[in-house]
Design a protein around this motif. Structure first.
Motif, PDB file in Angstrom:
ATOM      1  N   LEU A  86     -17.000 -52.741  33.307  1.00 36.35           N
ATOM      2  CA  LEU A  86     -16.510 -51.308  32.292  1.00 36.35           C
ATOM      3  C   LEU A  86     -17.170 -51.449  31.523  1.00 36.35           C
ATOM      4  O   LEU A  86     -17.551 -50.890  31.160  1.00 36.35           O
ATOM      5  N   ARG A  87     -18.203 -52.551  31.197  1.00 33.43           N
ATOM      6  CA  ARG A  87     -18.692 -52.756  29.791  1.00 33.43           C
ATOM      7  C   ARG A  87     -20.261 -52.218  30.094  1.00 33.43           C
ATOM      8  O   ARG A  87     -20.988 -51.839  29.531  1.00 33.43           O
ATOM      9  N   ALA A  88     -20.776 -53.338  31.158  1.00 38.17           N
ATOM     10  CA  ALA A  88     -21.744 -52.904  31.901  1.00 38.17           C
ATOM     11  C   ALA A  88     -21.743 -51.125  32.101  1.00 38.17           C
ATOM     12  O   ALA A  88     -22.898 -50.739  31.182  1.00 38.17           O
ATOM     13  N   THR A  95     -19.385 -43.025  29.731  1.00 39.24           N
ATOM     14  CA  THR A  95     -18.878 -42.437  28.898  1.00 39.24           C
ATOM     15  C   THR A  95     -17.428 -43.193  29.379  1.00 39.24           C
ATOM     16  O   THR A  95     -16.583 -43.451  30.442  1.00 39.24           O
ATOM     17  N   VAL A  96     -16.471 -42.943  28.435  1.00 37.49           N
ATOM     18  CA  VAL A  96     -14.592 -43.223  28.300  1.00 37.49           C
ATOM     19  C   VAL A  96     -14.483 -42.061  29.871  1.00 37.49           C
ATOM     20  O   VAL A  96     -13.812 -42.958  30.667  1.00 37.49           O
ATOM     21  N   ASP A  97     -14.379 -41.260  29.063  1.00 34.99           N
ATOM     22  CA  ASP A  97     -14.173 -40.230  29.901  1.00 34.99           C
ATOM     23  C   ASP A  97     -14.179 -39.706  31.675  1.00 34.99           C
ATOM     24  O   ASP A  97     -14.112 -39.586  32.383  1.00 34.99           O
ATOM     25  N   GLU A  98     -16.023 -40.759  31.885  1.00 43.19           N
ATOM     26  CA  GLU A  98     -15.842 -40.879  33.097  1.00 43.19           C
ATOM     27  C   GLU A  98     -15.620 -41.762  33.743  1.00 43.19           C
ATOM     28  O   GLU A  98     -15.512 -42.186  34.886  1.00 43.19           O
ATOM     29  N   ILE A  99     -15.958 -42.636  33.045  1.00 46.11           N
ATOM     30  CA  ILE A  99     -14.989 -44.273  34.285  1.00 46.11           C
ATOM     31  C   ILE A  99     -13.965 -44.028  34.298  1.00 46.11           C
ATOM     32  O   ILE A  99     -12.814 -44.227  35.330  1.00 46.11           O
ATOM     33  N   THR A 100     -13.167 -43.357  33.380  1.00 41.96           N
ATOM     34  CA  THR A 100     -11.842 -42.542  33.321  1.00 41.96           C
ATOM     35  C   THR A 100     -11.394 -41.907  34.636  1.00 41.96           C
ATOM     36  O   THR A 100     -10.926 -42.096  35.843  1.00 41.96           O
ATOM     37  N   GLU A 101     -12.647 -41.026  34.784  1.00 41.27           N
ATOM     38  CA  GLU A 101     -12.485 -40.859  36.168  1.00 41.27           C
ATOM     39  C   GLU A 101     -12.663 -40.812  37.355  1.00 41.27           C
ATOM     40  O   GLU A 101     -12.040 -40.736  38.646  1.00 41.27           O
ATOM     41  N   VAL A 102     -12.980 -42.198  37.249  1.00 38.03           N
ATOM     42  CA  VAL A 102     -13.611 -42.792  38.230  1.00 38.03           C
ATOM     43  C   VAL A 102     -13.008 -44.002  38.707  1.00 38.03           C
ATOM     44  O   VAL A 102     -12.546 -44.070  40.050  1.00 38.03           O
ATOM     45  N   ILE A 103     -12.183 -44.673  38.224  1.00 41.29           N
ATOM     46  CA  ILE A 103     -10.934 -45.004  37.796  1.00 41.29           C
ATOM     47  C   ILE A 103      -9.663 -44.198  39.081  1.00 41.29           C
ATOM     48  O   ILE A 103      -8.538 -44.304  39.614  1.00 41.29           O
ATOM     49  N   LEU A 104      -8.916 -42.873  38.373  1.00 39.93           N
ATOM     50  CA  LEU A 104      -8.700 -41.718  38.406  1.00 39.93           C
ATOM     51  C   LEU A 104      -9.312 -41.764  40.580  1.00 39.93           C
ATOM     52  O   LEU A 104      -7.904 -41.865  40.959  1.00 39.93           O
ATOM     53  N   GLN A 105      -9.492 -41.381  40.884  1.00 44.53           N
ATOM     54  CA  GLN A 105     -10.604 -41.299  41.598  1.00 44.53           C
ATOM     55  C   GLN A 105     -10.328 -42.455  42.687  1.00 44.53           C
ATOM     56  O   GLN A 105      -9.560 -42.308  43.726  1.00 44.53           O
ATOM     57  N   SER A 106     -10.801 -43.291  42.320  1.00 41.28           N
ATOM     58  CA  SER A 106      -9.862 -44.795  43.142  1.00 41.28           C
ATOM     59  C   SER A 106      -8.789 -44.936  43.390  1.00 41.28           C
ATOM     60  O   SER A 106      -8.551 -45.072  44.594  1.00 41.28           O
ATOM     61  N   PHE A 126     -11.982 -50.563  26.376  1.00 41.55           N
ATOM     62  CA  PHE A 126     -11.677 -49.940  25.912  1.00 41.55           C
ATOM     63  C   PHE A 126     -11.994 -50.280  24.185  1.00 41.55           C
ATOM     64  O   PHE A 126     -12.552 -50.067  23.006  1.00 41.55           O
ATOM     65  N   SER A 127     -10.675 -50.776  24.294  1.00 45.59           N
ATOM     66  CA  SER A 127      -9.662 -51.293  22.514  1.00 45.59           C
ATOM     67  C   SER A 127     -11.407 -52.588  21.715  1.00 45.59           C
ATOM     68  O   SER A 127     -11.504 -52.073  21.065  1.00 45.59           O
ATOM     69  N   GLU A 128     -11.235 -53.416  22.943  1.00 47.27           N
ATOM     70  CA  GLU A 128     -11.397 -54.446  22.985  1.00 47.27           C
ATOM     71  C   GLU A 128     -13.733 -53.098  22.532  1.00 47.27           C
ATOM     72  O   GLU A 128     -13.978 -53.745  21.136  1.00 47.27           O
ATOM     73  N   GLU A 129     -13.869 -52.466  22.794  1.00 51.10           N
ATOM     74  CA  GLU A 129     -15.695 -51.927  22.133  1.00 51.10           C
ATOM     75  C   GLU A 129     -15.288 -51.361  21.339  1.00 51.10           C
ATOM     76  O   GLU A 129     -16.627 -51.453  20.460  1.00 51.10           O
ATOM     77  N   GLN A 130     -14.256 -50.909  20.811  1.00 56.94           N
ATOM     78  CA  GLN A 130     -13.865 -50.184  19.242  1.00 56.94           C
ATOM     79  C   GLN A 130     -13.667 -50.768  18.491  1.00 56.94           C
ATOM     80  O   GLN A 130     -14.371 -50.501  17.345  1.00 56.94           O
ATOM     81  N   SER A 131     -13.785 -51.756  18.872  1.00 59.09           N
ATOM     82  CA  SER A 131     -13.213 -53.044  17.691  1.00 59.09           C
ATOM     83  C   SER A 131     -14.690 -53.228  16.650  1.00 59.09           C
ATOM     84  O   SER A 131     -16.071 -53.433  17.320  1.00 59.09           O
TER      85      SER A 131
END
Length: 131
Positions: A86-88, A95-106, A126-131
């Protein structure tokens, strides 16, 4: 598709470059520093083959490869690897939105419980990456 035949050393060098670009220097440095006599051949293998051969192929861009890897990791339940990829994916331009869509599709193809776990991991990453 024809590909140039590289020496093992050239494949390793190409692989370490791609591995660092996708996973980040800190991750690769930790993996290399943690290499033992038992894991040395494996580290060489994944650097040459996964990163030097497959991730270096011209057929897909890194964003697309990240989508494929994230989906596969969700399907197989590989939670530790999922967080890393996910970090990669973010590093590769998803984007976070695109990854969210990938997870939803999965959720449809890999199962709702797998997607639920992936969303939990994604929220943490995502929380860790925003910090």
């Amino acid at each position: 598709m024809t590909t140039e035949r590289l020496t093992d050393q050239a494949r390793h060098d190409q692989g370490i470059t791609v591995r660092r670009a996708v996973l980040g220097d800190a991750h690769v440095d930790r993996a290399v520093a943690g290499t033992t006599e038992v894991t040395a051949d494996f580290q060489d293998f994944i650097t040459r083959v996964a990163w030097g051969d497959v991730w270096s192929r011209p057929g897909l861009d890194r964003r697309s490869r990240s989508v494929a890897v994230i989906t596969a990791l969700i399907a197989l339940g590989h939670e530790e690897e999922l967080a890393m990829h996910l970090r990669a994916g973010l590093r590769n331009g998803l984007t976070v939105d695109e990854i969210t869509e990938v997870i939803l599709q999965s959720a449809i193809y890999c199962g709702v419980p797998a997607a639920n776990t992936a969303f939990r991991i994604a929220n943490r990453v995502f929380s860790e990456e925003q910090s």
